[in-house]
Write a protein that holds these residues in place. Structure first.
Motif, mmCIF file in Angstrom:
data_model
loop_
_atom_site.group_PDB
_atom_site.id
_atom_site.type_symbol
_atom_site.label_atom_id
_atom_site.label_comp_id
_atom_site.label_asym_id
_atom_site.label_seq_id
_atom_site.Cartn_x
_atom_site.Cartn_y
_atom_site.Cartn_z
ATOM 1 N N GLU A 509 9.808 -11.533 -3.843
ATOM 2 C CA GLU A 509 9.242 -12.121 -2.634
ATOM 3 C C GLU A 509 10.325 -12.439 -1.604
ATOM 4 O O GLU A 509 10.029 -12.577 -0.412
ATOM 5 N N ASP A 510 11.567 -12.569 -2.058
ATOM 6 C CA ASP A 510 12.661 -12.875 -1.147
ATOM 7 C C ASP A 510 13.106 -11.661 -0.347
ATOM 8 O O ASP A 510 13.832 -11.809 0.636
ATOM 9 N N THR A 511 12.713 -10.466 -0.770
ATOM 10 C CA THR A 511 13.084 -9.249 -0.052
ATOM 11 C C THR A 511 12.075 -9.000 1.055
ATOM 12 O O THR A 511 10.894 -8.747 0.779
ATOM 13 N N PRO A 512 12.469 -9.043 2.313
ATOM 14 C CA PRO A 512 11.507 -8.853 3.401
ATOM 15 C C PRO A 512 11.074 -7.399 3.521
ATOM 16 O O PRO A 512 11.843 -6.475 3.238
ATOM 17 N N ASP A 513 9.840 -7.221 3.929
ATOM 18 C CA ASP A 513 9.272 -5.898 4.201
ATOM 19 C C ASP A 513 8.895 -5.870 5.676
ATOM 20 O O ASP A 513 7.908 -6.478 6.097
ATOM 21 N N SER A 514 9.693 -5.170 6.468
ATOM 22 C CA SER A 514 9.557 -5.256 7.928
ATOM 23 C C SER A 514 8.238 -4.694 8.422
ATOM 24 O O SER A 514 7.565 -5.305 9.259
ATOM 25 N N PHE A 515 7.829 -3.535 7.922
ATOM 26 C CA PHE A 515 6.611 -2.872 8.402
ATOM 27 C C PHE A 515 5.757 -2.456 7.208
ATOM 28 O O PHE A 515 5.757 -1.290 6.799
ATOM 29 N N PRO A 516 5.019 -3.400 6.634
ATOM 30 C CA PRO A 516 4.193 -3.054 5.466
ATOM 31 C C PRO A 516 2.908 -2.325 5.811
ATOM 32 O O PRO A 516 2.242 -1.808 4.919
ATOM 33 N N PHE A 517 2.538 -2.257 7.091
ATOM 34 C CA PHE A 517 1.280 -1.638 7.489
ATOM 35 C C PHE A 517 1.525 -0.690 8.650
ATOM 36 O O PHE A 517 2.520 -0.801 9.369
ATOM 37 N N ILE A 518 0.596 0.222 8.812
ATOM 38 C CA ILE A 518 0.597 1.114 9.959
ATOM 39 C C ILE A 518 -0.664 0.860 10.774
ATOM 40 O O ILE A 518 -1.622 0.245 10.303
ATOM 41 N N GLN A 519 -0.668 1.337 11.980
ATOM 42 C CA GLN A 519 -1.770 1.033 12.895
ATOM 43 C C GLN A 519 -3.085 1.644 12.427
ATOM 44 O O GLN A 519 -4.162 1.112 12.712
ATOM 45 N N GLU A 520 -3.009 2.744 11.681
ATOM 46 C CA GLU A 520 -4.233 3.390 11.216
ATOM 47 C C GLU A 520 -4.987 2.522 10.213
ATOM 48 O O GLU A 520 -6.191 2.708 10.021
ATOM 49 N N ASN A 521 -4.301 1.577 9.550
ATOM 50 C CA ASN A 521 -5.003 0.698 8.610
ATOM 51 C C ASN A 521 -6.065 -0.133 9.316
ATOM 52 O O ASN A 521 -7.099 -0.471 8.731
ATOM 53 N N ILE A 522 -5.832 -0.463 10.578
ATOM 54 C CA ILE A 522 -6.807 -1.235 11.338
ATOM 55 C C ILE A 522 -7.978 -0.364 11.759
ATOM 56 O O ILE A 522 -9.143 -0.776 11.701
ATOM 57 N N TYR A 523 -7.690 0.867 12.159
ATOM 58 C CA TYR A 523 -8.747 1.750 12.636
ATOM 59 C C TYR A 523 -9.626 2.284 11.511
ATOM 60 O O TYR A 523 -10.747 2.744 11.767
ATOM 61 N N ASP A 524 -9.148 2.263 10.276
ATOM 62 C CA ASP A 524 -9.946 2.762 9.161
ATOM 63 C C ASP A 524 -11.088 1.823 8.790
ATOM 64 O O ASP A 524 -12.032 2.233 8.111
#
Length: 536
Positions: A509-524
């Protein structure tokens, strides 16, 4: 026509019906059918008219309508044969001989009643209005669940190498050994086996099926181990300490005085040579410490569906997986942008997702002057490149200070590894690793590392207006948060917030994930809908 004349209107509840009024093709049957609510006078009048029709005959076509309002005379009637029948039928107890005279006679057993409709006879109260209760924010503030890994046939293979956590009951963990990988390019009516040198090349408009052969072995420590402690993590710590001792002896460093030298372990911590995702190389001493028992051969099928693939191609990939699965192993659906960590590690950092289809976009021949890839992955063996569809905009429109990108520039045969000023050490290591794998395909290209703010002149020309992206160069504080995405929905009658989970997020949990999602996840998601992005 006779068929049209057969479809008469249904009887009213307060009228007396006389079958003698029907045309002659009904035969010689005369039926008197009194309704339930008709008066005694009406019943007597109906019986009298029916008897007259039975005794003297049927009505002529010219006088049929006029005689409904008066008693018919003998001149209006046509003689009926002596063998004619006379019957009385009450409402609700009609015989089949009577009902067959009507083409639209209702039969309750054949009527499909819809619940809540007037035809069902039921009165259902409308559902109450849902109470407007906000989502439970305390549940949203809780930390994300830990990474669980992928389970195949009841075994947790974690990120594709095995489960590093020691079981509290068996004091053992498992290791996964990859045996073979076969790739099939799925078309609508056929499949083609892809050569091994192109296993890592994907196209967003196509679908693929992968057959993965692997084995799982059980590893136990002979000297005993604390339950719940990571076995392989202890191995790596042991290897690092041994390596540091060897380097200290070579350089003559006195560790007792607290003096230390720059060692590969320090470079790994800085992200320059991260080997946390590499396989453990066991020495003779370590072989004595652990006992590894072999397992049976296993097989799993992954069918990958591109974002821009047609519905037929996606369905063909799923159907072809069933046909190819002769071993009846597990079948896992993988959607572009939501790949499992165990799936990404099959390509060891050489996975490239190109835009479009294979017949229109070759990796070695670019229609434009350049290609831009986004670098993803939480470890070097999970690193992958996603081609961005650049539509005549400047590169600055796509760059982010927390991410890493690779620019394939055709004019100078260069692979520019652009590293954002706030990119994590793991992201930098993954970007350099994937760039070296890409260079193996493009042998004439050279890898050039570029930091944000110190781009070469030809790259600055392609970037254009730098104000198109929010640069974090002037922010001195580190940016180490992980964005969280919540889907807000009330389809179940309650307003709830469900969090979207990244399929290949880091273990810690201490390791950051800068971009875990893409914009298509919202449009789906089914529209219209609401999303809440927590980026603080």
């Amino acid at each position: 026509s006779p068929q049209a004349q057969r479809k008469h209107a249904m009887m009213k509840a307060r009228k007396h019906f006389d079958m003698g009024c029907f045309p002659p093709f009904f035969g010689t049957t005369t039926t008197s059918s009194p309704a339930r609510k008709i008066s005694g006078t009406g019943r007597a009048s109906g019986r009298s008219r029916s008897k007259v029709h039975q005794r003297h005959g049927t009505l002529n076509s010219s006088t049929r309508r006029r005689t409904l309002e008066r008693k018919p005379s003998k001149e209006d009637l046509k003689p009926r044969p002596s063998w004619a029948l006379f019957a009385r039928v009450n409402e609700g107890s009609e015989t089949i001989l009577f009902r067959e005279k009507f083409a639209d006679w209702p039969e309750p057993g054949r009527i499909i009643k819809m619940k809540g409709h007037e035809s069902s006879g039921e009165v259902i109260k409308p559902p109450p209005m849902p109470e407007l209760v906000p989502a439970d924010v305390s549940q949203m503030l809780k930390s994300q669940p830990k990474f669980e890994g992928l389970r195949l046939e009841g075994e947790n293979i974690h990120r594709g190498h095995g489960n590093y956590k020691v079981s509290r009951s068996t004091f053992a963990c498992n290791r996964v050994h990859s045996q073979d990988l076969t790739k099939y390019h799925i078309k609508e009516f056929d499949n083609v086996v892809v050569t091994k040198d192109r296993h890592g090349i994907f196209y967003s408009g196509e679908g693929y099926v992968f057959r993965w052969a692997y084995t799982i072995t059980v590893v136990r420590e002979l000297e005993g181990l604390t339950p719940g402690e990571g076995l392989f993590a202890k191995d790596r710590k042991y290897q690092k300490e041994s390596l540091e001792k060897q380097l200290a002896k070579q350089h003559g460093v006195n560790r007792e005085n607290g003096k230390t030298s720059d060692s590969p372990s320090k470079k790994r911590q800085m992200g320059e040579d991260d080997s946390s995702d590499e396989e453990v190389n066991e020495s003779d001493d370590e072989t004595r410490r652990f006992l590894e028992s072999g397992g049976r051969d296993r097989c799993a099928y992954f069918f990958w569906q591109g974002e821009h693939a047609s519905i037929n191609e996606k369905g063909a990939a799923a159907l072809m997986t069933v046909e190819l699965d002769k071993e009846r192993g597990p079948q896992i659906r993988v959607v572009q942008g939501k790949e499992y960590a165990a799936f990404l590690q099959l390509f060891k950092g050489s996975m490239i997702i190109l835009y479009g289809k294979s017949d229109k976009n070759d990796i070695e021949q670019c229609q434009r002057r350049y290609r831009l890839y986004y670098v993803g992955g939480a470890a070097r063996k999970e690193g992958h490149l996603i081609e961005l569809s650049v539509q005549n905009e400047s590169l600055s429109y796509y760059l982010r200070s927390r991410g890493c990108y690779i620019l394939q520039y055709m004019a100078s045969s260069s692979l520019y590894v652009w590293i954002g000023c706030k990119a994590t050490d793991i992201s930098r290591s993954v970007a350099l690793h994937t760039a070296r794998n890409l260079k193996r395909r493009l042998t004439s290209f050279k890898v050039v590392k570029v930091m944000e703010g110190s781009e070469p002149e030809e790259m600055q020309t392609l970037m254009g207006d730098k104000s198109l992206y929010l640069s974090l160069l002037k922010i001195p504080d580190p940016v180490s948060y992980t964005p969280r995405l919540f889907h807000l929905s009330s389809s179940s009658g309650w307003f709830v917030a469900s969090e979207e989970i990244h399929m290949s997020k880091p273990d810690s949990e201490d390791t950051p994930d800068s971009f875990p999602f893409i914009q298509e996840n919202i449009y789906d998601a089914v529209q219209p809908t609401l999303f809440l992005l927590d980026a603080v």
